[in-house]
Design a protein around this motif. Sequence first.
Motif, PDB file in Angstrom:
ATOM      1  N   LEU A 148       1.059  -1.044  -0.104  1.00 49.75           N
ATOM      2  CA  LEU A 148       0.099  -0.070   0.468  1.00 49.75           C
ATOM      3  C   LEU A 148       0.978   0.838  -0.490  1.00 49.75           C
ATOM      4  O   LEU A 148       0.597   2.431  -0.406  1.00 49.75           O
ATOM      5  CB  LEU A 148      -1.060  -0.185   1.724  1.00 49.75           C
ATOM      6  N   GLU A 149       2.043   1.516   0.737  1.00 49.31           N
ATOM      7  CA  GLU A 149       2.643   2.800   0.567  1.00 49.31           C
ATOM      8  C   GLU A 149       3.185   2.601  -0.821  1.00 49.31           C
ATOM      9  O   GLU A 149       3.641   3.718  -1.259  1.00 49.31           O
ATOM     10  CB  GLU A 149       3.962   1.994   1.905  1.00 49.31           C
ATOM     11  N   ALA A 150       3.727   1.929  -1.352  1.00 46.41           N
ATOM     12  CA  ALA A 150       4.607   1.773  -2.640  1.00 46.41           C
ATOM     13  C   ALA A 150       3.833   2.404  -3.894  1.00 46.41           C
ATOM     14  O   ALA A 150       4.314   3.045  -4.200  1.00 46.41           O
ATOM     15  CB  ALA A 150       5.615   0.298  -2.700  1.00 46.41           C
ATOM     16  N   GLU A 151       1.917   1.853  -3.935  1.00 44.10           N
ATOM     17  CA  GLU A 151       1.298   2.007  -4.403  1.00 44.10           C
ATOM     18  C   GLU A 151       0.702   4.211  -3.756  1.00 44.10           C
ATOM     19  O   GLU A 151       1.165   4.963  -4.990  1.00 44.10           O
ATOM     20  CB  GLU A 151       0.348   1.677  -4.632  1.00 44.10           C
ATOM     21  N   LEU A 152       0.696   4.101  -3.181  1.00 45.12           N
ATOM     22  CA  LEU A 152       0.446   5.652  -2.720  1.00 45.12           C
ATOM     23  C   LEU A 152       1.873   6.881  -2.804  1.00 45.12           C
ATOM     24  O   LEU A 152       1.890   7.317  -3.222  1.00 45.12           O
ATOM     25  CB  LEU A 152       0.599   5.199  -0.995  1.00 45.12           C
ATOM     26  N   ASN A 153       3.003   5.934  -2.679  1.00 43.39           N
ATOM     27  CA  ASN A 153       4.346   6.727  -3.191  1.00 43.39           C
ATOM     28  C   ASN A 153       3.970   7.510  -4.335  1.00 43.39           C
ATOM     29  O   ASN A 153       4.461   8.212  -5.118  1.00 43.39           O
ATOM     30  CB  ASN A 153       5.228   6.120  -2.356  1.00 43.39           C
ATOM     31  N   LYS A 154       4.039   6.353  -5.552  1.00 49.54           N
ATOM     32  CA  LYS A 154       3.711   6.533  -6.807  1.00 49.54           C
ATOM     33  C   LYS A 154       2.683   7.110  -6.969  1.00 49.54           C
ATOM     34  O   LYS A 154       2.847   8.284  -8.213  1.00 49.54           O
ATOM     35  CB  LYS A 154       3.224   4.916  -7.089  1.00 49.54           C
ATOM     36  N   ILE A 155       1.234   6.955  -6.725  1.00 53.19           N
ATOM     37  CA  ILE A 155       0.090   8.433  -7.335  1.00 53.19           C
ATOM     38  C   ILE A 155       0.374   9.710  -6.310  1.00 53.19           C
ATOM     39  O   ILE A 155       0.319  10.586  -6.614  1.00 53.19           O
ATOM     40  CB  ILE A 155      -0.887   7.782  -7.354  1.00 53.19           C
ATOM     41  N   LEU A 156       1.686   9.817  -5.201  1.00 55.04           N
ATOM     42  CA  LEU A 156       1.129  10.917  -4.342  1.00 55.04           C
ATOM     43  C   LEU A 156       2.424  12.049  -4.819  1.00 55.04           C
ATOM     44  O   LEU A 156       2.467  13.300  -4.040  1.00 55.04           O
ATOM     45  CB  LEU A 156       1.448  10.606  -2.821  1.00 55.04           C
TER      46      LEU A 156
END
Length: 96
Positions: A87-95
């Motif tokens: 989840l953190e990895a995916e959020l870092n991509k879009i934020l």
Amino acid sequence: MEEIPLVLRAERKYADQKLTVLWIGHQDKIDKLTAYAKRNNIPDYLFDPDDGMSRKFGMTYGGGVVFIARDAVVKSRVPKGISPTSLEAELNKILK
């Protein structure tokens, strides 16, 4: 007492970066969805009784998370059970 859902914790953590989580319930009954939302302090949610919205985002069975960047482009779809690290990895991509 039930643990706060992972995605709800992420929404709170990244609120200053304007992360928004849209909760969509499908393949369920409205009263069950309402009870879940109330139990987890989810203020707003959508009920998708015919799965039309869910199918648009690739969620055709069970739960999951769809990540959409600020430019409205769907970045990824993750089935139910995403790990905190993923989840953190995916959020870092879009934020970013």
